[in-house]
Design an enzyme around this catalytic site. Sequence first.
Site, PDB file in Angstrom:
ATOM      1  N   GLY A  91       0.845  -1.194   0.000  1.00 22.58           N
ATOM      2  CA  GLY A  91       0.000   0.000   0.000  1.00 22.58           C
ATOM      3  C   GLY A  91       0.874   1.234   0.000  1.00 22.58           C
ATOM      4  O   GLY A  91       2.079   1.156   0.251  1.00 22.58           O
ATOM      5  N   LYS A  92       0.294   2.357  -0.291  1.00 22.33           N
ATOM      6  CA  LYS A  92       1.042   3.617  -0.198  1.00 22.33           C
ATOM      7  C   LYS A  92       0.056   4.748  -0.045  1.00 22.33           C
ATOM      8  O   LYS A  92      -1.077   4.671  -0.545  1.00 22.33           O
ATOM      9  CB  LYS A  92       1.862   3.845  -1.467  1.00 22.33           C
ATOM     10  CG  LYS A  92       3.016   4.802  -1.274  1.00 22.33           C
ATOM     11  CD  LYS A  92       4.195   4.078  -0.665  1.00 22.33           C
ATOM     12  CE  LYS A  92       5.434   4.911  -0.594  1.00 22.33           C
ATOM     13  NZ  LYS A  92       6.593   4.044  -0.302  1.00 22.33           N
ATOM     14  N   GLY A  93       0.486   5.793   0.648  1.00 22.56           N
ATOM     15  CA  GLY A  93      -0.379   6.952   0.805  1.00 22.56           C
ATOM     16  C   GLY A  93       0.385   8.224   0.533  1.00 22.56           C
ATOM     17  O   GLY A  93       1.622   8.235   0.519  1.00 22.56           O
TER      18      GLY A  93
END
Length: 406
Positions: free
Chosen positions: A95-97
């Site tokens: 995931g990444k934000g």
Amino acid sequence: MAERFNIAADHLGLDNGLRDILRTPDREMTVAIPVKMDDGNMRVFTGYRVQHNFSRGPCKGGIRFAPDVNLDEVRALAAWMTWKCAVVDLPFGGGKGGVICDPSVLSQGELERITRRYTTGILDILGPDRDVPAPDVNTNEQTMAWLMDTYSMHVRRTTTAVVTGKPIVLGGSRGRAEATGRGVMITAREALKKIGMRPNQTTVVVQGSGNVGGIGAMLMQREGHKIVSISDQFSAIYNEKGLDMPDVLAYLKANRKLTGYTKAAHVSAAEQLELPCDVLVPAAVENQITSANAQRITAKVIIEGANGPTTAKADQILESKGVLVVPDILANAGGVTVSYFEWVQDRAGFFWTEEDVNTRLERIMVDAFHGVDAMASKYKTSLRIGAYIVAVGRVAAVYKLRGSYA
Ligand code: GLU
């Protein structure tokens, strides 16, 4: 990255349906972040969280704060995390934000309010069993502390395992701050062994002096490498006799930039990458080694501390020059590996010594390096494609066994 994924998928003989599944993010979220600024005005920021793949476990990956964050970039970085976690065989997806903002012009109070409101916006998809963020570009342990507190207040219990890269007093892991740099140092050592060189015979250029570049350079110097150049986002310093890393880092801490450092020459960002050296460690941001400069790179070995520093075209040029590239998803996996240790410790409520952390990290990184190297030899390909074959193969195997729920 798409090119590398496709080559690995070809080697593995994956069918088109599975390729589509592995290419498509499982979930994407965009949130508006209204924040009261110090001057009393309201401003709305935009934030993203992309969960690329959760078939192997909760999503894992950092959150970056930068003016040029965009959904495409976050999407690509989330996929990188899936492959990175799989290369070192952690039970996580990727995931990444990101939040579009410029932290250099924001106060601590404004940063805190942005972090808390962003966390609230994505809260429903977070959790120790769902998605576990960590620091990335321009975020740090304080950001993670605010995130952990905001999440905990909403779920009405202290939930340390919702985020990693926290301060040690809040359930952070010993060794986490140095972990990415340590992984860079370990993979550099293994790569050099492969070409019959020892650390004390090498000169090193490091792009970036943050958590990865700065700590990586310090640890590499301790291993015997001569660090001849390091940079930050404003300037690059060079001393062919070798820099005194503790002194450079102390200067950086006191002045917040390398500008004005007098014990070395100053070169431009472009010149730095082409300086004479044995090892080049790009440890800043994406797309630094491209078809425009790859031909002039002098290093024999490149250790990718950053995510995506080398373009696919540059890879071809480097390969034809015989440069050994240790790819990002392997070289900088030390950080997420110790994040995994942090998550395990938080869930168990039992904390390890720094020696335990470092010994386990060493074993995972060395095994991963040799696993990737063996795969690259088997398919007569680069370490990068070898790493993708290992990673994509592991995720594909899960899909084959789990099947597709309908
Ligand atoms: N942001 C780091 C990375 O790109 C660490 C991610 C994590 O620890 O979850 O690997």
